[in-house]
Design a protein around this motif. Structure first.
Motif, PDB file in Angstrom:
ATOM      1  N   GLN A 140      -7.561  12.753  -4.845  1.00 50.80           N
ATOM      2  CA  GLN A 140      -6.948  11.586  -5.484  1.00 50.80           C
ATOM      3  C   GLN A 140      -5.726  11.980  -6.299  1.00 50.80           C
ATOM      4  O   GLN A 140      -5.688  13.044  -6.929  1.00 50.80           O
TER       5      GLN A 140
ATOM      6  N   TYR B  99       6.095   7.234  -6.040  1.00 50.69           N
ATOM      7  CA  TYR B  99       4.864   7.795  -5.515  1.00 50.69           C
ATOM      8  C   TYR B  99       4.816   9.303  -5.756  1.00 50.69           C
ATOM      9  O   TYR B  99       5.817  10.013  -5.534  1.00 50.69           O
TER      10      TYR B  99
ATOM     11  N   LYS C  25      -1.063   5.749  -5.466  1.00 51.56           N
ATOM     12  CA  LYS C  25      -0.778   4.326  -5.288  1.00 51.56           C
ATOM     13  C   LYS C  25       0.593   3.933  -5.851  1.00 51.56           C
ATOM     14  O   LYS C  25       1.098   2.853  -5.567  1.00 51.56           O
TER      15      LYS C  25
ATOM     16  N   LYS D 174       0.833  -1.207   0.000  1.00 49.89           N
ATOM     17  CA  LYS D 174       0.000   0.000   0.000  1.00 49.89           C
ATOM     18  C   LYS D 174       0.867   1.257   0.000  1.00 49.89           C
ATOM     19  O   LYS D 174       2.059   1.210   0.275  1.00 49.89           O
ATOM     20  N   ALA D 175       0.222   2.388  -0.294  1.00 50.76           N
ATOM     21  CA  ALA D 175       0.907   3.656  -0.237  1.00 50.76           C
ATOM     22  C   ALA D 175       1.062   4.106   1.218  1.00 50.76           C
ATOM     23  O   ALA D 175       0.271   3.728   2.080  1.00 50.76           O
TER      24      ALA D 175
END
Lengths: 110, 124
Positions: free
Chosen positions: B3, B95, B116, A44-45
């Protein structure tokens, strides 16, 4: 810029409290109140848990708290729960206008 | 819903180039600093680069300085990372992360929203 120093692993039983340390230098942790902590579950992040040493974002449980003394910051998790099992990373702003992370600590809930 | 969605990762040969993108939605993109953070397989997080809300301030980790370029297009709500002269050690999940709101044009000291990630593999 060297990574901040964290213990590789810590463990605790449900309901107990644990503390994860994060040691840097006067050029990062000790020089600024800009330490943050992140939780990462496998695959997961990362998720922000603490910012500016001791502030909790909205939605983060008050079981998580942060502090700092000199060049060492700490993350304390009280009332350990199974879902707290994850990797935890500290981060700090540095005098070089960079950001540095710790090596990460794997928390195991026994 | 706030998001961040990364794209552009893939397999590239050493010495090659790749451009990562991060599409932001659910917040006023132009008001926030942005960051790239990477994580090599089985390793910890590594800060790569930060850019302030109006691109006035840009910073890079020493490990990527001179090879990577961060940029943003506030009209398109997008963040980019141009990666050149790629090395095996650049292999990682990349990321995109939003900086916490500060109200001024300087990279935030923490990252409050993360995508993600997109995977970059550098191998011959």
């Amino acid at each position: 810029q060297s990574a901040l120093t964290q213990p590789a692993s810590v463990s605790g039983s449900p309901g107990q409290s644990i503390t994860i340390s994060c040691t840097g230098t006067s050029s990062d942790v000790g020089g600024y109140n800009y330490v943050s902590w992140y939780q990462q579950h496998p695959g997961k992040a990362p998720k922000l848990m603490i910012y500016d040493v001791s502030n909790r974002p909205s939605g983060v449980s008050n079981r998580f708290s942060g502090s700092k003394s000199g060049n060492t910051a700490s993350l304390t998790i009280s009332g350990l729960q199974a879902e707290d099992e994850a990797d935890y990373y500290c981060s700090s702003y540095t005098s070089s206008s960079n950001w540095v992370f710790g090596g990460g600590t794997k928390l195991t809930v026994l | 819903e706030v998001q961040l969605v990364e794209s552009g990762g893939g397999l590239v040969k050493p010495g090659g180039s790749l451009r990562l993108s991060c599409a932001a939605s659910g917040f006023t993109f132009s008001s926030y600093s942005m960051n790239w953070v990477r994580q090599a397989p089985g390793k910890g997080l590594e800060w790569v680069s930060s850019i302030s809300s109006s691109s006035s301030y840009i910073y890079y980790a020493d490990s990527v300085k001179g090879r990577f370029t961060i940029s943003r297009d506030n009209a398109k709500n997008s963040l980019y990372l141009q990666m050149n002269s790629l090395r095996a050690e650049d292999t990682a999940v990349y990321y995109c992360a939003r900086g916490g709101y500060s109200g001024y044009d300087f990279p935030s000291y923490y990252m409050d929203v993360w995508g993600k990630g997109t995977t970059v593999t550098v191998s011959s």
